[in-house]
Design a protein around this motif. Structure first.
Motif, short mmCIF file in Angstrom:
data_model
loop_
_atom_site.label_atom_id
_atom_site.label_comp_id
_atom_site.label_asym_id
_atom_site.label_seq_id
_atom_site.Cartn_x
_atom_site.Cartn_y
_atom_site.Cartn_z
N VAL A 6 -6.66 1.76 6.09
CA VAL A 6 -5.23 2.02 5.93
C VAL A 6 -4.95 3.51 6.07
O VAL A 6 -5.74 4.34 5.66
N ILE A 7 -3.80 3.79 6.71
CA ILE A 7 -3.28 5.15 6.81
C ILE A 7 -1.95 5.11 6.07
O ILE A 7 -1.10 4.26 6.37
N SER A 61 5.60 11.35 12.59
CA SER A 61 4.17 11.20 12.87
C SER A 61 3.70 9.77 12.63
O SER A 61 2.94 9.21 13.42
N VAL A 62 4.17 9.14 11.56
CA VAL A 62 3.71 7.77 11.29
C VAL A 62 4.28 6.81 12.34
O VAL A 62 3.60 5.85 12.76
N ALA A 63 5.49 7.09 12.81
CA ALA A 63 6.07 6.22 13.86
C ALA A 63 5.24 6.34 15.14
O ALA A 63 4.89 5.33 15.77
N GLU A 92 4.93 5.41 4.27
CA GLU A 92 4.75 4.24 5.14
C GLU A 92 3.27 4.04 5.39
O GLU A 92 2.54 5.03 5.58
N ALA A 93 2.83 2.79 5.43
CA ALA A 93 1.41 2.51 5.65
C ALA A 93 1.20 1.77 6.96
O ALA A 93 2.07 1.01 7.41
N ILE A 94 0.03 2.01 7.55
CA ILE A 94 -0.40 1.26 8.74
C ILE A 94 -1.79 0.72 8.41
O ILE A 94 -2.67 1.51 8.05
N LEU A 142 0.82 -1.21 0.00
CA LEU A 142 0.00 0.00 0.00
C LEU A 142 0.86 1.26 0.00
O LEU A 142 0.51 2.26 -0.64
N ALA A 143 1.98 1.22 0.70
CA ALA A 143 2.87 2.39 0.73
C ALA A 143 3.42 2.66 -0.67
O ALA A 143 3.50 3.81 -1.11
#
Ligand SMILES: Cc1ncc(COP(=O)(O)O)c(C=O)c1O
Length: 432
Positions: A215-216, A255-257, A73-75, A60-61
């Motif tokens: 997903v983010i 921020s993603v971390a 980066e995706a979560i 997705l990333a």
């Protein structure tokens, strides 16, 4: 199709296995300690990370990041609503303020208006989402992010996200975009300045209506150190980072971390590895499906536009749409497949049409390979007053369609059946 996966190292299985395991065994004392400390790569517990989930996150990333955001980066999380909640809580705290377009998914509007408001986070809504000055006027000293959907539903009033990204960056804050209806096949918002993209993966990304997911994706480009007072959680020393800040430790990925380590894993809306696998499978045919969805939608919208029972069709792919110019800019490869149309004859006509369909499924869902129909005024939008619904273009005769990948002629034949049912109504039964 290829991004993010390698043949399985143990047996060479071409499709990565589904690691349905709550946790992962440590070889010894030192490995347990080092995995917890993050000093050794590997997994500990599936709420914090899982190999099946990580593979789909990498894919997705790459899909959303493309060439402009190679460090994206995706979560992944358990649903689209979870993605919205986690993305927003990754940035906001009590006392902060959000500016959003009015034309957003009702669930997200409720999240902003009710749930975040209870946590002391206020939101303002911009009615004319394509007026940059309206966004500027709504921004306050405590505004921490802007939010919009490029293809709003049900009315397809496209949003000029490049203009809004400019306003966000003038104010030193990020733009979050819900890209569910476009998918990265049709639109990659990072190319137009968005900083974070969220999706309901339950829709086109999974595609087959089997699994919920969210997903983010963070572009990894926004500088959260430029205004440290606005983002204190990323700019104050953390015990878990040995006294360093998130910005010092992760740079533009701060921020993603934080969102992954502190928000997603603590609030805990974990995606099942099985659903991650279904999402991975869906992504392999995303381009084929979305191209066919869009072709079918254009054919259906053009056909509906020519019917005397139909008052209007809200599809940005039609040359007659006031949003067609934006469609040509943002969606040159297809304009998606979720749109609405309004029948003359109000609710009685909508009811007759809705109940006469045989191929379309009557469902509150979208982005499925199957075509779906819904009457928003009596379902998804009942919490709005009639005045609010009309201001959003949702009248009693409006029906939302999510066009699938069936044969377009079969779909049109079914819609003709619906229109025949409208014509069969006694004139006295029709409103307006
Ligand atoms: C644009 C959009 N965003 C978010 C969501 C929420 O997604 P989910 O149903 O996966 O929680 C939806 C659901 O319909 C949606 O249409």
């Amino acid at each position: 199709m290829h991004a993010g996966t390698e043949p399985d190292a143990a047996f060479g299985s071409r499709i990565p296995p589904v690691y349905l395991s709550a946790g992962f065994v440590f070889d010894d004392f030192d490995q347990a300690r080092d995995r917890f400390a993050g000093d050794e790569p590997g997994y500990t517990y599936s709420r914090s990370g899982n190999p099946t989930t990580a593979a789909v996150e990498r894919r997705l990333a790459v899909l959303e990041g493309g060439a402009v955001a190679p460090n994206a980066e995706a979560i992944v999380v358990g649903s689209g609503q979870a993605a919205l909640s986690v993305a927003l809580l990754g940035i906001l705290q009590a006392g902060d303020h959000v500016v959003s377009a009015t034309s957003i998914y009702e669930g997200t509007r409720g999240l902003l208006r009710d749930n975040l408001a209870r946590l002391g986070i206020e939101s303002s809504f911009v009615v004319d989402a394509n007026d940059p000055d309206a966004w500027r006027r709504a921004i306050r000293p405590e505004t921490r992010l802007l939010f919009a959907e490029p293809i709003p539903n049900p009315t397809n009033d496209l949003v000029d996200i490049e203009a809004i990204a400019r306003v966000a960056h003038e104010a030193g804050i990020p733009l979050i975009v819900d890209n569910t209806l476009a998918t990265p096949y049709l639109l990659r918002p990072f190319e137009f300045g968005a900083d974070i993209v969220v999706h309901s993966a339950s829709k086109f990304l999974s595609g087959h209506g089997t699994a919920l997911g969210g997903v983010i994706v963070d572009a990894g480009t926004f500088d959260y150190s430029a205004r440290p007072d606005s983002f204190p959680h990323l700019n104050t020393p953390q015990r878990a980072l040995a006294g360093r800040t998130y910005v010092e430790t992760y740079g533009r990925s701060a921020s993603v971390a934080y969102t992954r380590q502190v928000v997603a894993s603590r609030f805990g809306p974990t995606l099942s590895p099985f659903n991650a696998f279904l999402l991975q499978q869906g992504l392999e045919t995303l381009s084929l499906r979305v191209a066919q969805h869009s072709r079918n939608a254009l054919a259906v919208a053009a056909w509906l536009e020519g019917r005397p029972e139909v008052e209007s069709v809200d599809y940005a792919g039609l040359a007659s749409s006031p949003h067609h110019v934006l469609a040509l800019k943002y969606l040159p490869d297809g304009q998606g497949s979720v749109f609405s149309f309004t029948l003359r004859g109000g609710e009685p006509a909508a009811r007759a049409f809705h109940d006469a369909l045989r191929l379309f499924s009557r469902m509150t869902h979208l982005g499925d390979v199957r075509s779906l129909v819904l009457h928003p005024a009596s379902t998804t939008h009942t919490l709005l007053t009639e005045q609010e619904r009309l201001a959003n273009g949702i009248g009693p005769g409006l029906l939302r369609l999510s066009i699938g990948i069936e044969d377009a002629d079969d779909l049109i034949r079914d819609l003709a059946r619906g229109l025949a049912a409208v014509r069969a109504l006694e004139p006295a039964a029709l409103a307006g």
